[in-house]
Design an enzyme around this catalytic site. Structure first.
Site, PDB file in Angstrom:
ATOM      1  N   TYR A  97     -54.909 -17.306  -5.214  1.00 52.25           N
ATOM      2  CA  TYR A  97     -56.029 -17.072  -6.133  1.00 52.25           C
ATOM      3  C   TYR A  97     -55.674 -17.609  -7.522  1.00 52.25           C
ATOM      4  O   TYR A  97     -56.459 -18.327  -8.142  1.00 52.25           O
ATOM      5  CB  TYR A  97     -56.355 -15.573  -6.180  1.00 52.25           C
ATOM      6  CG  TYR A  97     -57.389 -15.221  -7.216  1.00 52.25           C
ATOM      7  CD1 TYR A  97     -58.723 -15.575  -7.047  1.00 52.25           C
ATOM      8  CD2 TYR A  97     -57.034 -14.543  -8.374  1.00 52.25           C
ATOM      9  CE1 TYR A  97     -59.670 -15.271  -8.008  1.00 52.25           C
ATOM     10  CE2 TYR A  97     -57.966 -14.231  -9.335  1.00 52.25           C
ATOM     11  CZ  TYR A  97     -59.289 -14.590  -9.153  1.00 52.25           C
ATOM     12  OH  TYR A  97     -60.226 -14.284 -10.113  1.00 52.25           O
ATOM     13  N   GLU A 137     -66.034  -8.781  -9.570  1.00 48.91           N
ATOM     14  CA  GLU A 137     -65.405  -8.161 -10.744  1.00 48.91           C
ATOM     15  C   GLU A 137     -65.982  -6.772 -10.972  1.00 48.91           C
ATOM     16  O   GLU A 137     -65.253  -5.842 -11.329  1.00 48.91           O
ATOM     17  CB  GLU A 137     -65.568  -9.031 -11.990  1.00 48.91           C
ATOM     18  CG  GLU A 137     -64.799 -10.334 -11.948  1.00 48.91           C
ATOM     19  CD  GLU A 137     -63.278 -10.187 -11.950  1.00 48.91           C
ATOM     20  OE1 GLU A 137     -62.758  -9.071 -12.187  1.00 48.91           O
ATOM     21  OE2 GLU A 137     -62.596 -11.191 -11.716  1.00 48.91           O
ATOM     22  N   TRP A 185     -57.230  -5.632  -8.348  1.00 41.72           N
ATOM     23  CA  TRP A 185     -57.838  -6.896  -7.922  1.00 41.72           C
ATOM     24  C   TRP A 185     -57.344  -7.261  -6.521  1.00 41.72           C
ATOM     25  O   TRP A 185     -58.061  -7.866  -5.738  1.00 41.72           O
ATOM     26  CB  TRP A 185     -57.537  -8.005  -8.925  1.00 41.72           C
ATOM     27  CG  TRP A 185     -58.228  -9.281  -8.571  1.00 41.72           C
ATOM     28  CD1 TRP A 185     -57.633 -10.466  -8.256  1.00 41.72           C
ATOM     29  CD2 TRP A 185     -59.641  -9.517  -8.464  1.00 41.72           C
ATOM     30  NE1 TRP A 185     -58.586 -11.414  -7.965  1.00 41.72           N
ATOM     31  CE2 TRP A 185     -59.831 -10.859  -8.083  1.00 41.72           C
ATOM     32  CE3 TRP A 185     -60.771  -8.720  -8.648  1.00 41.72           C
ATOM     33  CZ2 TRP A 185     -61.088 -11.422  -7.896  1.00 41.72           C
ATOM     34  CZ3 TRP A 185     -62.029  -9.285  -8.460  1.00 41.72           C
ATOM     35  CH2 TRP A 185     -62.170 -10.619  -8.084  1.00 41.72           C
TER      36      TRP A 185
END
Length: 183
Positions: free
Chosen positions: A17, A39, A47
């Site tokens: 990522y 988000e 995350w």
């Protein structure tokens, strides 16, 4: 190879990522919609949790087809509350549907609106360390305020700044990171 210190080297998904996505400018509406909602889903969670559920989100929310998601109803919400592939939080699920409807109601294209907060070009910052990177900025505060005004949910200023980083509206790779854009 030096990376931003926030990228855990023992997590290949996270490293990929960081290396391939984070901070790369995105202009495609569907991808921006996905990142904005992911988000929002991350609020209060790591995350890493969201990255591991990303494919589940794509499946659950019709490949992030905005029109399809805007058409979801109460039955879809109940179905999604039972889907272990996503974060099963009613407010977060309903926010994705509301955000799809808000996107369709815009009088400007979503990419144009989102990129307007940085003047249409990525803002390249010059941070020495991760500790210097702010959690929110005047731009993310303005984005949050405007999106809320337009009916979006789960888009506070910190969420908006994380979105701006992920979608490449800002480049917050530290100066020593190999992914850093040239100034």
């Amino acid at each position: 190879m030096i990376r931003c210190a926030w990228a855990p080297l023992d997590d290949p998904l996270y490293v990929a990522y960081h290396d391939e996505e984070w901070g790369v400018p995105v202009h495609e509406e569907r991808v921006l919609f996905e990142l904005l909602n992911l988000e929002g889903a991350q609020a209060g969670l790591s995350w890493s949790t969201i990255l591991r559920k990303r494919e589940g989100y794509r499946h659950a929310f019709a490949g992030w087809d905005i029109e399809a998601v805007a058409g979801f109803g109460d039955g879809d919400v109940e179905r999604l509350l039972g889907d272990a592939g996503i974060v099963r939080h009613r407010g977060k699920i309903e926010s994705v549907i509301d955000n799809a409807r808000a996107t369709l109601a815009l009088d400007v294209a979503l990419p144009e609106l989102l990129w307007s907060f940085v003047g249409g070009e990525p803002k390249v910052n010059a941070w020495q360390t991760v500790a210097e990177i702010p959690a929110q900025t005047a731009e993310s505060q303005a984005m949050s305020k405007e999106l809320k005004r337009r009916g979006f949910r789960f888009i506070g200023p910190t969420t908006c700044y994380a979105f701006m980083q992920s979608a490449g509206l800002v480049d917050d790779h530290t100066l020593d990171c190999f992914r850093r854009a040239p100034i």
